[in-house]
Design a protein around this motif. Structure first.
Motif, PDB file in Angstrom:
ATOM      1  N   GLY A 105       4.542  60.363  29.998  1.00 19.14           N
ATOM      2  CA  GLY A 105       4.634  59.394  31.085  1.00 19.14           C
ATOM      3  C   GLY A 105       3.362  58.613  31.310  1.00 19.14           C
ATOM      4  N   PHE A 106       2.209  59.211  31.042  1.00 21.09           N
ATOM      5  CA  PHE A 106       0.928  58.555  31.333  1.00 21.09           C
ATOM      6  C   PHE A 106       0.733  57.314  30.464  1.00 21.09           C
ATOM      7  CE2 PHE A 106      -3.641  57.984  30.524  1.00 21.09           C
ATOM      8  CZ  PHE A 106      -4.086  57.800  31.837  1.00 21.09           C
ATOM      9  N   GLY A 107       1.205  57.387  29.222  1.00 24.44           N
ATOM     10  CA  GLY A 107       1.050  56.256  28.323  1.00 24.44           C
ATOM     11  C   GLY A 107       1.726  54.997  28.828  1.00 24.44           C
ATOM     12  N   PHE A 108       2.703  55.159  29.707  1.00 25.48           N
ATOM     13  CA  PHE A 108       3.430  54.025  30.260  1.00 25.48           C
ATOM     14  C   PHE A 108       2.499  53.094  31.036  1.00 25.48           C
ATOM     15  CE2 PHE A 108       6.396  52.232  33.549  1.00 25.48           C
ATOM     16  CZ  PHE A 108       7.162  51.481  32.672  1.00 25.48           C
ATOM     17  N   LEU A 109       1.432  53.656  31.614  1.00 31.89           N
ATOM     18  CA  LEU A 109       0.470  52.838  32.354  1.00 31.89           C
ATOM     19  C   LEU A 109      -0.213  51.825  31.445  1.00 31.89           C
ATOM     20  CD1 LEU A 109      -1.230  55.596  34.558  1.00 31.89           C
ATOM     21  CD2 LEU A 109       0.581  54.005  35.224  1.00 31.89           C
ATOM     22  N   SER A 132       7.823  52.725  25.538  1.00 33.77           N
ATOM     23  CA  SER A 132       7.444  53.835  24.647  1.00 33.77           C
ATOM     24  C   SER A 132       6.404  54.756  25.273  1.00 33.77           C
ATOM     25  CB  SER A 132       6.908  53.286  23.315  1.00 33.77           C
ATOM     26  OG  SER A 132       5.672  52.599  23.520  1.00 33.77           O
ATOM     27  N   GLY A 133       5.604  54.231  26.192  1.00 29.34           N
ATOM     28  CA  GLY A 133       4.586  55.061  26.825  1.00 29.34           C
ATOM     29  C   GLY A 133       5.157  56.226  27.601  1.00 29.34           C
ATOM     30  N   LEU A 134       6.433  56.134  27.966  1.00 26.72           N
ATOM     31  CA  LEU A 134       7.085  57.234  28.693  1.00 26.72           C
ATOM     32  C   LEU A 134       7.154  58.488  27.824  1.00 26.72           C
ATOM     33  CD1 LEU A 134      10.028  55.287  30.374  1.00 26.72           C
ATOM     34  CD2 LEU A 134       7.984  56.216  31.508  1.00 26.72           C
ATOM     35  N   LEU A 135       7.122  58.307  26.507  1.00 21.25           N
ATOM     36  CA  LEU A 135       7.194  59.440  25.589  1.00 21.25           C
ATOM     37  C   LEU A 135       5.882  60.219  25.560  1.00 21.25           C
ATOM     38  CD1 LEU A 135       9.056  57.708  22.610  1.00 21.25           C
ATOM     39  CD2 LEU A 135      10.040  59.108  24.441  1.00 21.25           C
ATOM     40  N   LEU A 137      14.553  36.619  20.702  1.00 23.97           N
ATOM     41  CA  LEU A 137      15.321  37.812  21.029  1.00 23.97           C
ATOM     42  C   LEU A 137      14.728  39.051  20.372  1.00 23.97           C
ATOM     43  CD1 LEU A 137      17.778  39.054  22.415  1.00 23.97           C
ATOM     44  CD2 LEU A 137      19.115  38.543  20.358  1.00 23.97           C
ATOM     45  N   ILE A 138      14.400  38.962  19.087  1.00 23.01           N
ATOM     46  CA  ILE A 138      13.820  40.103  18.379  1.00 23.01           C
ATOM     47  C   ILE A 138      12.478  40.489  19.000  1.00 23.01           C
ATOM     48  CG2 ILE A 138      12.852  40.884  16.182  1.00 23.01           C
ATOM     49  CD1 ILE A 138      14.950  39.159  14.778  1.00 23.01           C
ATOM     50  N   SER A 139      11.668  39.488  19.324  1.00 26.04           N
ATOM     51  CA  SER A 139      10.358  39.744  19.933  1.00 26.04           C
ATOM     52  C   SER A 139      10.500  40.417  21.285  1.00 26.04           C
ATOM     53  CB  SER A 139       9.591  38.425  20.075  1.00 26.04           C
ATOM     54  OG  SER A 139       9.363  37.817  18.832  1.00 26.04           O
ATOM     55  N   VAL A 140      11.467  39.969  22.077  1.00 29.52           N
ATOM     56  CA  VAL A 140      11.695  40.545  23.406  1.00 29.52           C
ATOM     57  C   VAL A 140      12.170  41.992  23.301  1.00 29.52           C
ATOM     58  CG1 VAL A 140      13.223  40.441  25.416  1.00 29.52           C
ATOM     59  CG2 VAL A 140      12.097  38.368  24.594  1.00 29.52           C
ATOM     60  N   VAL A 141      13.053  42.258  22.352  1.00 30.49           N
ATOM     61  CA  VAL A 141      13.539  43.630  22.157  1.00 30.49           C
ATOM     62  C   VAL A 141      12.385  44.554  21.773  1.00 30.49           C
ATOM     63  CG1 VAL A 141      14.972  45.118  20.697  1.00 30.49           C
ATOM     64  CG2 VAL A 141      15.897  42.960  21.572  1.00 30.49           C
ATOM     65  N   ILE A 142      11.544  44.095  20.852  1.00 32.93           N
ATOM     66  CA  ILE A 142      10.391  44.893  20.429  1.00 32.93           C
ATOM     67  C   ILE A 142       9.437  45.120  21.597  1.00 32.93           C
ATOM     68  CG2 ILE A 142       8.332  44.927  18.961  1.00 32.93           C
ATOM     69  CD1 ILE A 142       9.966  43.418  16.850  1.00 32.93           C
ATOM     70  N   ALA A 143       9.189  44.059  22.380  1.00 36.20           N
ATOM     71  CA  ALA A 143       8.291  44.174  23.533  1.00 36.20           C
ATOM     72  C   ALA A 143       8.837  45.164  24.549  1.00 36.20           C
ATOM     73  CB  ALA A 143       8.097  42.805  24.182  1.00 36.20           C
ATOM     74  N   THR A 144      10.140  45.138  24.779  1.00 33.37           N
ATOM     75  CA  THR A 144      10.766  46.060  25.729  1.00 33.37           C
ATOM     76  C   THR A 144      10.636  47.500  25.259  1.00 33.37           C
ATOM     77  OG1 THR A 144      12.370  44.358  26.383  1.00 33.37           O
ATOM     78  CG2 THR A 144      12.907  46.643  26.922  1.00 33.37           C
ATOM     79  N   LEU A 145      10.933  47.737  23.988  1.00 31.00           N
ATOM     80  CA  LEU A 145      10.855  49.090  23.444  1.00 31.00           C
ATOM     81  C   LEU A 145       9.424  49.617  23.482  1.00 31.00           C
ATOM     82  CD1 LEU A 145      13.249  48.765  20.358  1.00 31.00           C
ATOM     83  CD2 LEU A 145      13.706  49.907  22.547  1.00 31.00           C
ATOM     84  N   PHE A 146       8.465  48.761  23.127  1.00 33.53           N
ATOM     85  CA  PHE A 146       7.075  49.206  23.142  1.00 33.53           C
ATOM     86  C   PHE A 146       6.592  49.456  24.567  1.00 33.53           C
ATOM     87  CE2 PHE A 146       2.472  48.567  23.232  1.00 33.53           C
ATOM     88  CZ  PHE A 146       2.073  49.479  22.267  1.00 33.53           C
ATOM     89  N   SER A 147       6.996  48.600  25.502  1.00 27.62           N
ATOM     90  CA  SER A 147       6.597  48.779  26.897  1.00 27.62           C
ATOM     91  C   SER A 147       7.097  50.107  27.444  1.00 27.62           C
ATOM     92  CB  SER A 147       7.139  47.627  27.754  1.00 27.62           C
ATOM     93  OG  SER A 147       6.527  46.399  27.406  1.00 27.62           O
ATOM     94  N   PHE A 199       3.317  49.541  29.606  1.00 31.35           N
ATOM     95  CA  PHE A 199       4.177  48.769  30.502  1.00 31.35           C
ATOM     96  C   PHE A 199       3.823  47.280  30.532  1.00 31.35           C
ATOM     97  CE2 PHE A 199       4.595  47.252  35.017  1.00 31.35           C
ATOM     98  CZ  PHE A 199       5.964  47.017  34.980  1.00 31.35           C
ATOM     99  N   PRO A 200       2.532  46.892  30.627  1.00 30.88           N
ATOM    100  CA  PRO A 200       2.207  45.463  30.720  1.00 30.88           C
ATOM    101  C   PRO A 200       2.273  44.704  29.393  1.00 30.88           C
ATOM    102  CG  PRO A 200       0.501  46.860  31.723  1.00 30.88           C
ATOM    103  CD  PRO A 200       1.354  47.728  30.855  1.00 30.88           C
ATOM    104  N   PHE A 201       2.589  45.382  28.289  1.00 30.92           N
ATOM    105  CA  PHE A 201       2.649  44.694  26.995  1.00 30.92           C
ATOM    106  C   PHE A 201       3.636  43.531  27.027  1.00 30.92           C
ATOM    107  CE2 PHE A 201       4.656  44.212  22.770  1.00 30.92           C
ATOM    108  CZ  PHE A 201       3.548  43.791  22.062  1.00 30.92           C
ATOM    109  N   TRP A 202       4.636  43.647  27.873  1.00 34.23           N
ATOM    110  CA  TRP A 202       5.643  42.598  28.025  1.00 34.23           C
ATOM    111  C   TRP A 202       4.987  41.236  28.251  1.00 34.23           C
ATOM    112  CZ3 TRP A 202      10.839  41.771  27.786  1.00 34.23           C
ATOM    113  CH2 TRP A 202      11.373  40.707  28.523  1.00 34.23           C
ATOM    114  N   HIS A 203       3.939  41.214  29.081  1.00 33.01           N
ATOM    115  CA  HIS A 203       3.289  39.943  29.425  1.00 33.01           C
ATOM    116  C   HIS A 203       2.554  39.347  28.221  1.00 33.01           C
ATOM    117  CE1 HIS A 203       4.373  40.985  33.448  1.00 33.01           C
ATOM    118  NE2 HIS A 203       3.622  42.061  33.433  1.00 33.01           N
TER     119      HIS A 203
END
Length: 240
Positions: free
Chosen positions: A214-218, A208-211, A196-206, A221-225
């Motif tokens: 927006g370009f950083g999201f590209l 984070s690129g929007l900050l 759960l903790i790992s998934v939350v961190i992965a979601t937040l980092f994925s 975004f795939p960090f989740w995998h």
């Protein structure tokens, strides 16, 4: 194949490994994001026009400037049209068609573990032969269930967790959807807190690129995998 569970590792070690996978494949992260979002928006606007929703909205475009409340009421009426339901079903099929692209990351990470050469073709592992129909069916099923479960935030999260390892299990162990869910549940029971903790961190980092304009999201975004593969390696071991 036999499924068993190795010794637990710390969250710090899981994060370090996931970031390593991600950092070493930034070119493929960017390629994936550009391809995925380009095809999604092309498909989205095609379906939007194909089902006549563009024309429906155009009729009320002036209200957007003069009477926003009236515009919202018209949009509520448009949302109840039969073609809107057909459009939403089309979006489900669009997601199901695009999401096998996710499978390629698991092949790439595995080839990294084996010190094998990675090519761009590896990104399309989910589209080769019967694998496409297998993952297309899974993602279509996943999207339909998620769309209903997401009406209640908690159920949407539960569905994500229940299917967290389904794709790598289906890819590496050749199990079906139901088996993948059952094995995922067994894996979660081993150390749910760490997952759960790992998934939350992965979601937040994925996200984070929007900050970063927006370009950083590209890239993020795939960090989740990378996180899912790292956790999969921790909770499942494949033996011939």
């Amino acid at each position: 194949m036999e499924k068993n569970y190795p010794q637990k590792v710390s969250i710090q070690e899981i994060l370090k490994t996931a970031f390593s996978y991600w950092n070493r494949t930034l070119f493929y992260q960017l390629s994936f994001s550009l391809l995925y979002f380009s095809l999604f928006f092309l498909g989205y606007f095609f379906l939007f026009k194909y089902f006549g929703l563009w024309d429906e909205m155009s009729q009320h475009s002036e209200l957007l400037k003069t009477d926003f409340e009236a515009f919202n009421k018209k949009m509520a009426e448009v949302s109840k049209l039969p073609q809107t339901q057909s459009f939403l079903l089309g979006i489900f099929f669009l997601f199901a068609f695009l999401n096998p692209l996710n499978v390629g990351f698991y092949k790439i990470y595995r080839k990294m573990d084996l010190n094998e050469k990675i090519t761009m073709n590896d990104l399309f592992a989910g589209y080769i032969g019967f694998a496409f129909f297998k993952f297309f069916g899974f993602y279509l099923f996943w999207m339909i269930i998620f769309s209903y479960a997401n009406s209640f935030l908690l159920l949407g999260v539960v569905w994500v967790m229940l299917t967290l390892f389904s794709v790598p299990l289906m890819f590496f162990m050749n199990v079906n959807t139901i088996e993948g869910i059952k094995l995922t549940v067994k894996g979660l029971k081993q150390d749910f807190t760490t997952v759960l903790i790992s998934v939350v961190i992965a979601t937040l980092f994925s996200l984070s690129g929007l900050l970063l304009f927006g370009f950083g999201f590209l890239f993020t975004f795939p960090f989740w995998h990378a996180m899912i593969y790292t956790l999969y390696q921790q909770f499942f071991k494949e033996n011939d």
